[in-house]
Design a protein around this motif. Structure first.
Motif, mmCIF file in Angstrom:
data_model
loop_
_atom_site.group_PDB
_atom_site.id
_atom_site.type_symbol
_atom_site.label_atom_id
_atom_site.label_comp_id
_atom_site.label_asym_id
_atom_site.label_seq_id
_atom_site.Cartn_x
_atom_site.Cartn_y
_atom_site.Cartn_z
ATOM 1 N N UNK A 269 0.820 -1.275 -0.130
ATOM 2 C CA UNK A 269 0.042 0.041 -0.127
ATOM 3 C C UNK A 269 0.873 1.400 0.089
ATOM 4 N N UNK A 270 2.066 1.206 0.941
ATOM 5 C CA UNK A 270 2.830 2.287 0.955
ATOM 6 C C UNK A 270 3.280 2.558 -0.469
ATOM 7 N N UNK A 271 3.839 1.622 -1.093
ATOM 8 C CA UNK A 271 4.477 1.594 -2.474
ATOM 9 C C UNK A 271 3.626 2.293 -3.368
ATOM 10 N N UNK A 272 2.351 1.711 -3.541
ATOM 11 C CA UNK A 272 1.331 2.175 -4.457
ATOM 12 C C UNK A 272 0.894 3.626 -4.085
ATOM 13 N N UNK A 273 0.881 4.085 -2.642
ATOM 14 C CA UNK A 273 0.694 5.537 -2.678
ATOM 15 C C UNK A 273 1.898 6.411 -2.981
ATOM 16 N N UNK A 274 2.952 5.979 -2.992
ATOM 17 C CA UNK A 274 4.348 6.921 -2.961
ATOM 18 C C UNK A 274 5.334 6.413 -3.752
ATOM 19 N N UNK A 275 4.950 5.515 -4.640
ATOM 20 C CA UNK A 275 5.884 5.187 -5.603
ATOM 21 C C UNK A 275 7.366 4.667 -5.188
ATOM 22 N N UNK A 276 7.389 4.309 -4.027
ATOM 23 C CA UNK A 276 8.560 3.889 -3.228
ATOM 24 C C UNK A 276 8.231 3.009 -2.073
ATOM 25 N N UNK A 277 9.225 2.475 -1.454
ATOM 26 C CA UNK A 277 9.037 1.690 -0.038
ATOM 27 C C UNK A 277 9.475 2.751 1.019
ATOM 28 N N UNK A 278 9.037 2.523 2.157
ATOM 29 C CA UNK A 278 9.718 3.629 3.209
ATOM 30 C C UNK A 278 11.224 3.626 3.117
ATOM 31 N N UNK A 279 11.867 4.662 3.539
ATOM 32 C CA UNK A 279 13.162 4.778 3.487
ATOM 33 C C UNK A 279 14.134 3.649 3.696
ATOM 34 N N UNK A 280 13.876 2.987 5.130
ATOM 35 C CA UNK A 280 14.814 2.166 5.512
ATOM 36 C C UNK A 280 14.354 0.813 4.934
ATOM 37 N N UNK A 281 12.920 0.409 4.551
ATOM 38 C CA UNK A 281 12.946 -0.641 4.022
ATOM 39 C C UNK A 281 13.519 -0.853 2.716
ATOM 40 N N UNK A 282 13.800 0.234 1.939
ATOM 41 C CA UNK A 282 14.260 0.383 0.750
ATOM 42 C C UNK A 282 15.806 0.060 0.894
ATOM 43 N N UNK A 283 16.412 0.607 1.917
ATOM 44 C CA UNK A 283 17.780 0.602 2.125
ATOM 45 C C UNK A 283 18.234 -0.632 2.339
#
Length: 221
Positions: A205-219
């Motif tokens: 849901x976060x990725x759909x809403x923001x076109x990216x994962x949360x900062x530290x999930x992504x890192x």
């Protein structure tokens, strides 16, 4: 209550039976009213399964029937009945997860209802919404045995990480001190399979809403 499993929809059509939670009452939509034939009833009883966060609804025709606790009031739109509502302030006070104080407007609060043929009641399952909150500086107050899903917010109110597992152990990890965490939100889920399910749901849901994962999930990948 008994053992039963419910389909949890992430999107609910207005043509499906559903309820909406308000500050002091519960509203049953038109699809619910039609399928449950609420026009035949005048009262509703609430039954609560606090462990699995479920509320069941049983309806009655007469006030002298055992269980006829709360009066059903029709909602009208252009003189047509568009659904029903019933008082529920005491219910929400006792079971705060039904209408958490920090719930956002997006989820104020609409959830699907299904009929349980075995128990002869309608049932709504309240999905976890990170309803418990602690400031990072008070992280030692988080119960040591709390397990479930959690999210970290920074000073700007941005979600910087979504995870699952033992909340207290995770927030005490050394790396957390470097992330600028200000608040911790979590939901208790004892089932590991549900933790996996809802972590995946909120990350997607976060990725759909923001076109990216949360900062530290992504890192952290």
């Amino acid at each position: 209550m008994g053992d039963f499993k419910l389909f949890r929809a992430t999107k609910i059509s207005t043509n499906e039976p559903a309820i909406t939670i308000y500050d002091k009452h519960i509203s049953f939509n038109k699809a619910f009213a039609n399928e449950a034939e609420l026009s035949k009833f005048k009262y509703v009883e609430y039954r609560v399964d606090a462990e699995d966060k479920r509320v069941a609804f049983k309806f009655y025709e007469r006030s002298d029937e055992e269980g006829a606790r709360f009066k059903l009031v029709p909602k009208t739109n252009n003189k047509n009945t568009s659904g029903y509502r019933a008082a529920a302030a005491e219910l929400m006070t006792k079971y705060f997860w039904i209408n958490p104080p920090n719930i956002d407007n997006e989820r104020k609060r609409f959830t699907k209802a299904v009929y349980d043929n075995h128990l002869k009641v309608w049932v709504a399952h309240f999905q976890p919404i990170f309803e418990l909150r602690f400031s990072y500086q008070n992280k030692n107050e988080i119960p040591r045995d709390a397990v479930g899903i959690y999210k970290y917010l920074n000073r700007e109110g941005e979600v910087i990480y979504i995870g699952r597992g033992r909340i207290y152990e995770r927030i005490k990890e050394k790396s957390c001190d470097e992330w600028g965490i200000v608040e911790v939100f979590y939901s208790v889920l004892n089932s590991e399979s549900e933790q996996v399910q809802w972590e995946r749901y909120y990350l997607n849901k976060f990725k759909t809403d923001n076109n990216s994962l949360p900062k530290y999930n992504k890192q952290l990948g």
